[in-house]
Design an enzyme around this catalytic site. Structure first.
Site, PDB file in Angstrom:
ATOM      1  N   SER A   1       0.846  -1.191   0.000  1.00  0.00           N
ATOM      2  CA  SER A   1       0.000   0.000   0.000  1.00  0.00           C
ATOM      3  C   SER A   1       0.881   1.239   0.000  1.00  0.00           C
ATOM      4  O   SER A   1       2.087   1.165   0.245  1.00  0.00           O
ATOM      5  CB  SER A   1      -0.889   0.013   1.245  1.00  0.00           C
ATOM      6  OG  SER A   1      -0.127   0.341   2.405  1.00  0.00           O
ATOM      7  N   ASP A   2       0.301   2.383  -0.268  1.00  0.00           N
ATOM      8  CA  ASP A   2       1.016   3.631  -0.017  1.00  0.00           C
ATOM      9  C   ASP A   2       0.799   4.006   1.449  1.00  0.00           C
ATOM     10  O   ASP A   2       0.027   3.366   2.176  1.00  0.00           O
ATOM     11  CB  ASP A   2       0.535   4.730  -0.961  1.00  0.00           C
ATOM     12  CG  ASP A   2       1.615   5.771  -1.245  1.00  0.00           C
ATOM     13  OD1 ASP A   2       2.489   5.965  -0.381  1.00  0.00           O
ATOM     14  OD2 ASP A   2       1.600   6.381  -2.328  1.00  0.00           O
ATOM     15  N   TRP A   3       1.462   5.046   1.886  1.00  0.00           N
ATOM     16  CA  TRP A   3       1.468   5.434   3.296  1.00  0.00           C
ATOM     17  C   TRP A   3       0.039   5.689   3.799  1.00  0.00           C
ATOM     18  O   TRP A   3      -0.638   6.597   3.341  1.00  0.00           O
ATOM     19  CB  TRP A   3       2.314   6.689   3.478  1.00  0.00           C
ATOM     20  CG  TRP A   3       2.633   7.015   4.906  1.00  0.00           C
ATOM     21  CD1 TRP A   3       1.852   7.699   5.775  1.00  0.00           C
ATOM     22  CD2 TRP A   3       3.824   6.659   5.610  1.00  0.00           C
ATOM     23  NE1 TRP A   3       2.479   7.804   6.991  1.00  0.00           N
ATOM     24  CE2 TRP A   3       3.698   7.178   6.928  1.00  0.00           C
ATOM     25  CE3 TRP A   3       4.979   5.959   5.278  1.00  0.00           C
ATOM     26  CZ2 TRP A   3       4.701   7.015   7.894  1.00  0.00           C
ATOM     27  CZ3 TRP A   3       5.969   5.803   6.238  1.00  0.00           C
ATOM     28  CH2 TRP A   3       5.821   6.321   7.530  1.00  0.00           C
ATOM     29  N   ASP A   4      -0.389   4.862   4.714  1.00  0.00           N
ATOM     30  CA  ASP A   4      -1.718   4.998   5.341  1.00  0.00           C
ATOM     31  C   ASP A   4      -2.885   4.824   4.377  1.00  0.00           C
ATOM     32  O   ASP A   4      -4.034   5.129   4.730  1.00  0.00           O
ATOM     33  CB  ASP A   4      -1.865   6.362   6.037  1.00  0.00           C
ATOM     34  CG  ASP A   4      -1.384   6.329   7.478  1.00  0.00           C
ATOM     35  OD1 ASP A   4      -1.165   5.226   8.012  1.00  0.00           O
ATOM     36  OD2 ASP A   4      -1.224   7.415   8.073  1.00  0.00           O
ATOM     37  N   SER A   5      -2.644   4.333   3.166  1.00  0.00           N
ATOM     38  CA  SER A   5      -3.741   4.297   2.195  1.00  0.00           C
ATOM     39  C   SER A   5      -4.779   3.232   2.521  1.00  0.00           C
ATOM     40  O   SER A   5      -5.905   3.302   2.012  1.00  0.00           O
ATOM     41  CB  SER A   5      -3.203   4.081   0.776  1.00  0.00           C
ATOM     42  OG  SER A   5      -2.641   2.799   0.621  1.00  0.00           O
TER      43      SER A   5
END
Length: 743
Positions: free
Chosen positions: A276-280
């Site tokens: 995932s991307d950061w906190d996505s």
């Protein structure tokens, strides 16, 4: 080093081949039996907590608790750049019950300690071999400190310069973007680290150019334009994929089962892992598709995300979901196997960790600096040079240098600086001062204003210095922090008071050379009419000042080309060269596809760039492809350097499918070659395009090459003139290509 990248199939295939270091390593789609047996044995011994640890990425800080590594509850760690700290963390991980090493990663976007030009600048080189070389240096330096993986390259296609993250990509064109993706992945692997292709998928088409915004992309356009660079990167050895922040056609990319599972893992056979991307993952709640943290974790995992970056949702929420039967253990095991497969293929279980004491000697070496200086020269675009004002030598004796950016190391370094240091960076001011001290001219410097130019306090001094000089070099543009994540703009002119400063300098009557620092195409309409010479320098990196000086004084001739169309006005956006023709193409008629208050044509087109010499094309010969899988379109041309200086030309081949079952773009870049020629030298250049690169996708997803008439355009930018055509006859079963196959 120079490779022939004019033939897509050969280029990508050769890149894919180079990155296979041994018989023990496999490419996506195939599995080494020995590795798979080791994975089987390891997964069988793992607890659920240990499995979820492999599916979780943490963030490093100086107070990082080594117990996390010793307990085996973390699979990868980001942002560590200190070799001693990395070595301690890795040693702790090897003391864990199963001794599984941690994947260490960082945002190595355009270099680690030695910074090269930002990616949009590297794309402007139109030189995949150079891009591959600079990526190799980035990989070497990263591997020296103990990193295994970079959260790059960004391969998003974007046609909207309002989006700040165009600085991290290769621009608007699918062919150029695919070549750059393959070259970056290959170079990183050769340097010793793996890549994470991002952001999958459609992130670059954010509505209104506003970061994180939703995207609407028809499936055909997605397959023809936005997916190919990812496929090219995977074919070149890309081992991980990062899911995007955006919602694509209403479904967030982090929970998009069609793109992550169906296309990526099933159609393409990708057997690395998706992060995932950061906190996505937790942001799925804000997207409105998950009502709780648990539901967000479940949706992301079941859609195809294998590793949670920073959010800790997998570790916190999945145990209960597994127990409740909402998440099958088979899906957990699949994700873990994907992570372990990457680690085994990298050899992390078998090879010793690097010696942290040896790291410094491998960073910022003279050879790396030389490569950075050469890259800076090759990526700066000469947009205007009226009266051959450039190069300066031996014309100007008294030069006034103006602009806060000229003395600001950060503006040369650009965004995403990894472990680079300001003190390592050669600024334009320092480079020009060194030349002045060596003799030949006098240099004065006036800041004028800071790089953001919110005050006019220094304008009078700058104008005075300009009035006393023979020539003015104005270094203006976007400060480094205006071109990165979260930096969307609605105005694309020179920021704040810079335009006023430039106009006052021009008003002195002295010739002005404008050097532009930027991370995107800007609307420089006034400058294009009033400033005789413009160099578009992007953010040129650690050796950027020297690279700029080399071009200003004629030690090299500019050879870069625009990887994105430069608009006249924001109202033209999105503006790109390979648009559809429309039923009423632009004419002088009011009822045609045109503006009433601005030209349709951009300020500078895709592929545009000037040189200090001139090139001429002659004797074009077109060999039509045979209607079979081995068929190749060949276009040969004699390129001559008709000027008095050595230079490099980028020969660009465009093709148009005139009549098809779907409306086709007015032209598409299909091949290019960068040719170095001495004064008076000529060379025969042949560009090749495989027949299955002439097709497109249908609504239902199938790929097809259709019979009919094709036009061929050849020249120095996307306005290249038509040089002929060829016919693919009817009644032939033309070979199609698998979706977005580039090998």
């Amino acid at each position: 080093m120079r490779l022939d990248f004019s033939l897509v199939a050969v280029a990508v295939l050769s890149l894919s081949t180079v990155v296979q270091p041994s018989a023990q390593e496999t490419r996506p789609g195939g599995a080494d039996a020995g590795i798979e047996r080791r994975i089987d044995a390891l997964v069988e011994r793992m607890t659920l907590e240990e499995k979820l640890g492999q599916m979780s990425q943490g963030g490093w800080a100086p107070d990082f608790d080594l117990k996390e590594a010793e307990s085996g509850i973390i699979g990868s760690l980001t942002n560590a750049d200190d070799p001693a700290a990395i070595a301690k963390i890795q040693a702790a991980a090897r003391r864990s019950r199963l001794g599984i090493p941690i994947l260490m990663t960082h945002n190595v976007i355009h270099g680690f300690r030695t910074l090269f030009p930002v990616p949009i600048g590297m794309a402007a080189s139109f030189d995949p071999a150079l891009v591959r070389e600079t990526a190799r240096w980035a990989g070497r330096e990263s591997a020296a400190v103990g990193l295994h993986w970079t959260l790059a390259p960004m391969v998003d296609i974007s046609r909207d310069p309002r989006w700040g993250r165009v600085v991290e990509g290769a621009g608007e064109d699918v062919f150029l973007g695919s070549m750059m993706a393959a070259a970056q992945v290959t170079g990183l692997r050769e340097g010793g680290i793996i890549a994470s292709l991002k952001h999958y998928v459609g992130y670059g088409a954010a509505e209104a150019g506003r970061d994180y915004n939703s995207t609407s992309i028809p499936p055909v356009e997605l397959r023809d334009i936005y997916l190919p660079p990812f496929h090219a990167g995977i074919a070149a050895g890309g081992a991980t994929i990062m899911a995007a922040f955006n919602a694509l056609n209403g479904t967030p990319a982090t929970a998009n089962r069609w793109t992550l599972d169906q296309v990526l893992k099933r159609e393409w056979g990708f057997d690395g892992f998706v992060i995932s991307d950061w906190d996505s993952i937790i942001e799925l709640m804000k997207h409105g598709v998950a009502g709780s943290r648990a539901e967000a974790a479940e949706k992301a995992l079941m859609a195809g995300v294998d590793v949670d970056m920073a959010g800790e949702l997998f570790r916190d929420e999945l145990p209960a979901l597994v127990k409740a039967g909402r998440v099958p253990m088979a899906r957990i095991d699949d994700a873990v196997r994907r992570v372990l497969r990457v680690k085994f293929r990298l050899g992390l279980f078998d090879r010793p960790d690097p010696d942290p004491a040896a790291a410094d000697a491998q960073l910022l070496t003279p050879a790396a600096r030389e490569a950075a200086r050469r890259a800076a020269r090759e990526t700066i675009v000469l947009l205007r040079n009226d009266g051959d004002l450039l190069p300066l030598a031996p014309k100007a004796k008294r030069i006034a240098l103006v602009g806060g950016a000229a003395a600001d190391p950060s503006d040369h370094m650009g965004s995403w600086g990894a472990a680079a240091r300001q003190g390592d960076t050669v600024t334009t001011l320092a480079a020009l001062q060194a030349r002045a001290s060596a003799g030949g001219y006098a240099l004065t410097y006036a800041r004028g204003c800071a790089d953001d130019c919110t005050s006019t306090e220094g304008f009078d001094e700058a104008v005075q210095r300009a009035s006393e000089a023979d020539l003015v070099i104005a270094v203006l543009g976007e400060p480094w922090y205006m071109t990165a994540e979260g930096t969307s703009r609605t105005r694309l002119g020179l920021p704040n008071r810079q335009q006023e400063l430039l106009e006052r300098l021009v008003a002195t009557g002295k010739p002005v050379v404008l050097v532009v620092f930027a991370g995107r195409p800007m609307a420089l309409t006034w400058a294009a009419e009033h400033v005789p010479a413009i160099l578009y320098a992007w953010a040129p990196g650690t050796e950027g000042g020297n690279g700029i000086a080399d071009l200003l004084f004629g030690d090299a001739s500019p050879s870069a080309r625009l990887p994105m169309t430069m608009p006249r006005a924001v109202g033209q956006i999105p503006v790109y060269y390979d648009h559809l023709p429309t039923g009423r193409p632009a004419t002088d008629d009011r009822y045609s596809s045109r503006y009433i208050d601005e030209e349709n044509a951009p300020l500078y087109p895709f592929g545009y760039g000037l040189s200090y010499t001139r090139f001429a094309y002659s004797d074009v010969a077109i060999t039509a492809p045979k209607p079979d899988r081995e068929g190749v379109l060949e276009v040969a041309v004699t390129v001559a350097n008709t000027g008095a200086r050595a230079g490099k030309d980028v020969v660009q081949l465009y093709v148009r499918d005139l009549v098809a079952s779907r409306s086709r773009p007015i032209r598409q870049l299909k091949a290019f070659d960068k040719v170095a020629l001495a004064p008076g030298e000529s060379r025969r250049v042949t560009l090749r395009v495989p027949i299955d690169r002439l097709g497109f996708h249908a609504e239902e997803g199938g790929y097809q090459v259709e019979p009919g008439r094709f036009e061929v355009y050849l020249g120095g930018d996307s306005r290249a003139p038509m040089v002929g055509g060829f016919e693919l006859p009817t009644g032939v079963d033309y070979p199609g290509a698998p979706p977005v196959r580039l090998d």
